[in-house]
Every structure is written in structure tokens, then in C-alpha cells.
Design an enzyme around this catalytic site. Structure first.
Site, PDB file in Angstrom:
ATOM      1  N   ALA A  10       0.784  -1.494   0.074  1.00 26.24           N
ATOM      2  CA  ALA A  10      -0.005  -0.127   0.226  1.00 26.24           C
ATOM      3  C   ALA A  10       0.256   1.218   0.367  1.00 26.24           C
ATOM      4  CB  ALA A  10      -0.901   0.078   1.376  1.00 26.24           C
ATOM      5  N   GLY A  12       2.118   2.464  -3.037  1.00 29.63           N
ATOM      6  CA  GLY A  12       2.336   3.667  -3.978  1.00 29.63           C
ATOM      7  C   GLY A  12       1.695   5.159  -4.114  1.00 29.63           C
ATOM      8  N   ARG A  16      -1.953   8.069 -10.573  1.00 26.55           N
ATOM      9  CA  ARG A  16      -2.574   7.978 -12.034  1.00 26.55           C
ATOM     10  C   ARG A  16      -4.487   8.687 -10.494  1.00 26.55           C
ATOM     11  NH1 ARG A  16      -1.767   2.654 -14.189  1.00 26.55           N
ATOM     12  NH2 ARG A  16      -0.558   2.383 -11.471  1.00 26.55           N
ATOM     13  N   GLY A  79       9.233  -0.177  -6.700  1.00 27.74           N
ATOM     14  CA  GLY A  79       7.908  -0.702  -7.282  1.00 27.74           C
ATOM     15  C   GLY A  79       7.285  -2.290  -6.830  1.00 27.74           C
ATOM     16  N   ARG A 333     -31.753  13.855  14.216  1.00 28.44           N
ATOM     17  CA  ARG A 333     -30.768  14.303  14.062  1.00 28.44           C
ATOM     18  C   ARG A 333     -30.100  13.568  15.255  1.00 28.44           C
ATOM     19  NH1 ARG A 333     -29.986  19.641  15.165  1.00 28.44           N
ATOM     20  NH2 ARG A 333     -27.259  19.585  15.184  1.00 28.44           N
ATOM     21  N   ASN A 386     -33.343  26.312  23.070  1.00 30.66           N
ATOM     22  CA  ASN A 386     -32.637  24.820  23.194  1.00 30.66           C
ATOM     23  C   ASN A 386     -30.748  26.299  24.146  1.00 30.66           C
ATOM     24  OD1 ASN A 386     -32.002  24.980  20.504  1.00 30.66           O
ATOM     25  ND2 ASN A 386     -30.605  23.013  21.596  1.00 30.66           N
ATOM     26  N   TYR A 387     -30.849  26.980  22.906  1.00 33.24           N
ATOM     27  CA  TYR A 387     -29.613  27.316  22.604  1.00 33.24           C
ATOM     28  C   TYR A 387     -29.766  29.363  23.411  1.00 33.24           C
ATOM     29  CZ  TYR A 387     -24.961  28.947  20.967  1.00 33.24           C
ATOM     30  OH  TYR A 387     -23.695  29.152  21.180  1.00 33.24           O
TER      31      TYR A 387
HETATM   32  C1  UD1 Z   1       0.383  -4.513 -10.586  1.00 34.22           C
HETATM   33  C2  UD1 Z   1       1.326  -5.476 -11.000  1.00 34.22           C
HETATM   34  C3  UD1 Z   1       0.701  -6.096 -12.587  1.00 34.22           C
HETATM   35  C4  UD1 Z   1      -1.277  -6.321 -11.808  1.00 34.22           C
HETATM   36  C5  UD1 Z   1      -1.503  -5.793 -11.520  1.00 34.22           C
HETATM   37  C6  UD1 Z   1      -2.808  -6.044 -10.597  1.00 34.22           C
HETATM   38  C7  UD1 Z   1       3.700  -5.722 -10.551  1.00 34.22           C
HETATM   39  C8  UD1 Z   1       4.840  -5.204 -10.852  1.00 34.22           C
HETATM   40  N1  UD1 Z   1       2.511  -5.175 -11.890  1.00 34.22           N
HETATM   41  O1  UD1 Z   1       0.595  -3.393 -11.399  1.00 34.22           O
HETATM   42  O2  UD1 Z   1       1.108  -7.043 -12.758  1.00 34.22           O
HETATM   43  O3  UD1 Z   1      -2.073  -6.964 -13.088  1.00 34.22           O
HETATM   44  O4  UD1 Z   1      -1.360  -4.966 -10.076  1.00 34.22           O
HETATM   45  O5  UD1 Z   1      -3.538  -4.579 -10.254  1.00 34.22           O
HETATM   46  O6  UD1 Z   1       3.469  -5.700  -9.708  1.00 34.22           O
HETATM   47  N2  UD1 Z   1       2.918  -0.691  -4.126  1.00 34.22           N
HETATM   48  C9  UD1 Z   1       4.044  -0.478  -3.378  1.00 34.22           C
HETATM   49  N3  UD1 Z   1       4.991   0.327  -3.544  1.00 34.22           N
HETATM   50  C10 UD1 Z   1       5.559   0.360  -4.590  1.00 34.22           C
HETATM   51  C11 UD1 Z   1       4.786   0.022  -5.823  1.00 34.22           C
HETATM   52  C12 UD1 Z   1       3.803  -0.379  -5.510  1.00 34.22           C
HETATM   53  O7  UD1 Z   1       3.031  -0.717  -1.840  1.00 34.22           O
HETATM   54  O8  UD1 Z   1       7.027   0.590  -5.161  1.00 34.22           O
HETATM   55  C13 UD1 Z   1       2.030  -1.424  -3.566  1.00 34.22           C
HETATM   56  C14 UD1 Z   1       0.708   0.132  -4.334  1.00 34.22           C
HETATM   57  O9  UD1 Z   1       0.555   0.590  -3.365  1.00 34.22           O
HETATM   58  C15 UD1 Z   1      -0.353  -1.089  -4.832  1.00 34.22           C
HETATM   59  C16 UD1 Z   1       0.182  -2.114  -5.207  1.00 34.22           C
HETATM   60  O10 UD1 Z   1       1.167  -2.390  -4.739  1.00 34.22           O
HETATM   61  O11 UD1 Z   1      -1.450  -1.194  -3.948  1.00 34.22           O
HETATM   62  C17 UD1 Z   1       0.606  -2.436  -6.561  1.00 34.22           C
HETATM   63  O12 UD1 Z   1       0.979  -1.076  -7.527  1.00 34.22           O
HETATM   64  P1  UD1 Z   1       0.518  -0.586  -8.994  1.00 34.22           P
HETATM   65  O13 UD1 Z   1       2.310  -0.008  -8.895  1.00 34.22           O
HETATM   66  O14 UD1 Z   1      -0.695   0.121  -8.668  1.00 34.22           O
HETATM   67  O15 UD1 Z   1       1.038  -1.598  -9.788  1.00 34.22           O
HETATM   68  P2  UD1 Z   1       0.936  -2.187 -11.296  1.00 34.22           P
HETATM   69  O16 UD1 Z   1       0.782  -0.745 -12.177  1.00 34.22           O
HETATM   70  O17 UD1 Z   1      -1.632  -1.719 -11.041  1.00 34.22           O
HETATM   71 CA    CA Z   2      -2.667  -1.212  -9.543  1.00 37.50          CA
END
Ligand code: UD1
Ligand code: CA
Length: 457
Positions: A10, A12, A16, A79, A333, A386-387
Site C-alpha cells: 500500500a 504506491g 493516476r 516497485g 439528528r 434550547n440555546y
Molecule cells: C500490479 C502488477 C500487475 C498486476 C496489477 C494488478 C507489478 C509489477 N505489477 O500493477 O502485474 O496486473 O498490479 O492490479 O507488480 N506498491 C507499493 N510500493 C511500490 C509500488 C507499488 O507498495 O513501490 C503498491 C501500491 O500501493 C499498490 C500495489 O502495490 O497497492 C500495486 O502497485 P501499482 O503501481 O498499482 O501496480 P500496477 O501497475 O497496478
Molecule cells: Ca494497481
């Protein structure tokens, strides 16, 4: 004791989403994305749950502050493979790890149970799904003939032939911990995004002869990932449609299953009917034979059996008794408790008050910080004042009181049982039992009085 660890990725940034709110805190069906994943994870009773956080970390931890969660920071975010690598020092050597994604909120418990059942401490289990439109997802590459999985290729790295593959990686997988300790540090970032892809571990495993089992979720929407507001809005509709279907299956009448929104938990008894455009938030209980008419908003409330809520009513944190009539256009309320057979009509606002059985306030009133007895009739336009500008005060109206229209009750004040208040009164002192009390200027008429008229120039 379970040998299953769960890691929820979680961290990322969620570029987008074009939002300053961390992606996993965006709400779906009233709950943050991460909360959905956690609720499902907890149902599996794992050994440990790790959440990898990064972007907006403190905000995520404040919002989701469950005990027993193990928070692991990923900084910078390089990643999904790099995210899991951060957990490695804490991860036991034995057992297996279920990887869930914080942005894939609707995965259901039974799909995960099937996936876990197909895993072991020496093979991989991967949740895949075949989509008509696989755009954006990693594609599952299988060897011609044997059908064995050899790799996952991300959309941005895929060639034209690979992009045509419809079987995708949901991102959800179960991996042996021993294998993770061995292989995770070997991942590199030689790809289109310059990231350490967790998905590359599949290729490593396949080339060293490890078997990769696949299972599929029950519904496609379970594995929809949220990367944009468009996807969030689409998945919201899928979640609402599923909840509506479950209500219908349980015997609830919905006038239009595509026009109900449940942002929390809605618990319904038998013979419940819900008309269009109603929103339910938090935990709402509708007991047997409750009828909710169109355009109502109800939050954290219990509505007892036989009660009808008429259109355009808003009810928040209240308890509504049996066989009540509420609305149309009622506003109830927090802190309101209505006993059985109470009638609350149009443009009546009630706050932090108790109203005993068989009482009525049918038109245009404000009742705040009040205790109202049984069989009380509150006339149109009655206001509990009331106030005083600094403090709130209580109004007590005892049993069998009749309050005439357009009365102001200046709190603190008590209207004793059986009293009648004459219409248009301002009541500043407690009233005696069983008497008519009124405060009104004497009506006069002035003969020969002329209305002002415009002077002609
Ligand atoms: C990822 C998968 C893809 C899959 C898709 C499904 C990889 C490389 N790709 O792509 O194959 O089809 O999910 O939804 O795994 N996150 C981190 N740290 C990071 C990057 C991401 O914790 O450095 C977390 C994000 O918060 C997210 C999840 O990993 O919850 C997926 O990351 P995201 O960048 O959305 O991957 P996708 O491009 O969707
Ligand atoms: Ca994703």
C-alpha cells in the site's frame, strides 16, 4: 497456529488518482480501499499482517489504526518487488505469504481460501483472471503446449503478441517464505518503468522448476485494481450492484437495485421495502416490515419493525421505534430516540431528544435537547429555544400535553402533564399540570385606520 503471513502492498503514490489523498484512503462503498483489504485479510486469521506504507504514511496509519498490524515503511517506492523486500527482515523463514494489493479492494474471502488451498510451502499459487479488456494489467505468459506459466509481463514491457493475452495477473499470490528469502533480493529493475517488479519472481521460480498453480476469483470485479478516479467510480457501481443483489436474495424489496447506495452495513429483517435513491451509511438496521420511501439518507440508525420513513427524510445516529411515521422531509439528528408509534412530519428537526410513545410533531418544528412524554401533540411551528448563545438547556414536556401552534418554549422549561399551551405563546416559566397556559398580546382592532399609500408627485 496458522503458517500464513499476509503482506498488503500500500505504499504506491497513486499518481493516476490525481489527488493529494493517499490512494488506499480513497473510499469505496463508504470504506477506505485499504480497510476493505484488511477486513478480508483478518477473516483468514493469519499469523501476521504486514502493511507496506510509504506515500502519505502517517495519514494512512492514523486512519487505519488497528491493533496487531505490522507497519513496514518503504521509502523510496521502487516497485512492488522492492515493497515486499522491505518486509523480508521481519518475515519468518517457514510458512507462506499471501500478497494482497491495497488498491485491489474487493477481493472476497472465498476466492482467497481457494487460492491458499492450492498453495504449499514448495509451490506458488497465483490468482489470475481472463478479461475481455486486459489493458494495464500484467499478462500471464504460458508455454505453448505445456501451458505452464513462464513469466508475467507488464503492459509497458509487453510486445504486441503478449498484449493480446487476456489472462492477467491480479497481483494476488501465495509464495513460500523460504523462497522469498532466497529470491526476492535477486530481483532487478531492468524494465520499462525502472522498478523492482514482484511479478519477475514468477519467471525466476518457473526457470528453477517451481510449480505455479493458478486459481480464479468467483467474480471479475473482485480483482479490479484502482489506479484512477474512473476505475474507482466503475468499481463503486460493481460493489453497489453486488450489495443490492445480496439484499434481493435475502428477500428485501428494492424498487430499483441500480438506485441504492450502501456505504457501510445495511441489515434488513423480513418484508423490508426500499424505494429509489436511498443512501445508507455506517451501520443501519431496518427491522421487519420497515418501508423506506424514495430519496432518504439514513446513517448509523436502527429503525424498528413496522415503521415507515416517507420521502426526503434524513436520519443520523438515531433509534426509531416500532410503527412510527417519519417524514416526508423530516430531519432526525444524532441522539434522538423515538418510542413506538411516534409521528414526525414534514420540516420537523429533532436533535438529542427522547419522544415517548404515541406522540406527534407533524409540521415545521425544532425539538432539541428535549424529553417529550406520551401522547403529546406538538403543534405546527413549535420551537424549543434550547440555546442562549452560550449554553444548551433542556425542555421537558410531560405526558398528554398539547402544545398549540407557533409556540416558543424557552429552555430550561418544563411543561407539566396534561397542560395545554395556547397557540402563539412564548413560554418562559414551568407550567402547571392540567391547565391552559398562554402568553399572548391582547388582540385589538383600530377603526378608521388607513393603509399607507404612495404619494403622487
Ligand atoms: C500490479 C502488477 C500487475 C498486476 C496489477 C494488478 C507489478 C509489477 N505489477 O500493477 O502485474 O496486473 O498490479 O492490479 O507488480 N506498491 C507499493 N510500493 C511500490 C509500488 C507499488 O507498495 O513501490 C503498491 C501500491 O500501493 C499498490 C500495489 O502495490 O497497492 C500495486 O502497485 P501499482 O503501481 O498499482 O501496480 P500496477 O501497475 O497496478
Ligand atoms: Ca494497481
Amino acid at each position: 497456529m496458522s503458517d500464513l503471513d499476509i503482506v498488503i502492498l500500500a505504499a504506491g503514490i497513486g499518481k493516476r488518482m490525481r489527488s493529494s489523498l493517499p490512494k488506499v484512503l480513497h473510499k469505496l462503498a463508504g470504506k477506505p480501499l485499504l480497510r476493505h483489504v484488511l477486513d478480508t485479510a483478518q477473516k483468514l486469521v493469519p499469523r501476521k499482517i504486514y502493511v507496506v506504507y510509504g506515500h502519505g504514511g502517517e495519514q494512512v496509519q492514523t486512519e487505519i489504526n488497528d491493533d496487531h498490524l505490522l507497519w513496514v515503511k518503504q521509502e523510496p517506492q521502487l516497485g512492488t518487488g522492492h515493497a515486499l523486500l522491505q518486509v523480508l527482515p521481519c518475515l519468518e523463514k517457514s510458512g507462506k505469504t499471501l500478497v494482497l494489493l491495497g488498491d485491489v479492494p474487493l477481493i472476497q474471502e472465498n476466492s482467497l481460501t481457494t487460492l491458499i488451498a492450492s498453495s504449499s510451502t514448495n509451490n506458488f499459487a497465483l490468482l489470475t483472471v481472463t478479461l475481455a479488456n486486459p489493458f494495464g494489467y500484467g499478462r500471464v505468459i504460458r508455454e505453448n503446449g505445456t501451458h505452464r506459466i513462464s513469466a508475467i509481463v507488464e503492459e509497458k514491457d509487453a510486445n504486441e503478441v503478449q498484449r493480446k493475452i487476456n489472462e492477467i495477473n491480479t497481483g494476488i499470490m501465495v509464495l513460500p517464505n523460504a523462497y522469498l528469502h532466497d529470491c526476492l533480493p535477486k530481483l532487478n529493475n531492468h524494465n520499462a518503468q525502472g522498478e523492482y517488479y514482484l511479478t519477475d519472481i514468477i519467471k525466476l521460480a518457473a526457470s528453477s522448476g517451481i510449480k505455479i498453480e493458478t486459481t480464479q476469483p468467483h467474480y471479475e470485479w473482485e480483482v479490479s485494481g484502482i489506479n484512477s478516479k474512473v476505475q474507482l467510480a466503475q468499481l463503486e457501481r460493481a460493489a453497489q450492484a453486488f450489495q443490492a443483489q445480496q439484499l434481493l436474495e435475502a428477500g428485501v424489496t428494492l424498487m430499483d437495485p441500480s438506485r441504492i447506495d450502501i456505504r457501510g452495513n445495511l441489515l434488513c429483517g423480513n418484508n423490508v421495502e426500499i424505494d429509489v435513491n436511498c443512501i445508507f451509511e455506517g451501520t443501519v438496521t431496518l427491522e421487519d416490515s420497515v418501508k423506506i420511501n424514495a430519496n432518504c439518507i439514513i446513517r448509523d440508525t436502527i429503525v424498528k419493525s413496522g415503521t415507515t420513513v416517507l420521502p426526503f427524510s434524513v436520519i443520523d445516529n438515531a433509534e426509531i421505534g416500532r410503527n412510527c411515521h417519519i417524514g416526508p422531509y423530516a430531519r432526525i439528528r444524532p441522539g434522538t430516540r423515538l418510542d413506538d408509534n411516534v409521528h414526525i412530519g414534514n420540516f420537523v428537526e429533532i436533535k438529542n431528544s427522547y419522544i415517548a410513545m404515541d406522540s406527534k410533531a407533524n409540521h415545521l418544528s425544532y425539538i432539541g435537547d428535549a424529553i417529550v412524554g406520551k401522547k403529546v401533540n406538538i403543534g405546527a411551528g413549535t420551537i424549543t429555544c434550547n440555546y442562549d448563545g452560550a449554553h444548551k438547556h433542556q425542555t421537558i414536556i410531560e405526558d398528554n400535553v398539547f402544545v398549540g401552534s407557533d409556540t416558543q418554549l424557552i429552555a430550561p422549561v418544563k411543561v407539566a402533564k396534561g397542560s395545554t399551551i395556547g397557540a402563539g405563546s412564548t413560554i418562559t416559566r414551568d407550567t402547571p399540570e392540567e391547565q391552559l397556559t398562554l402568553s399572548r398580546a391582547k388582540q385589538i382592532s383600530i377603526s378608521g385606520w388607513k393603509r399607507p399609500s404612495k404619494t403622487k408627485i
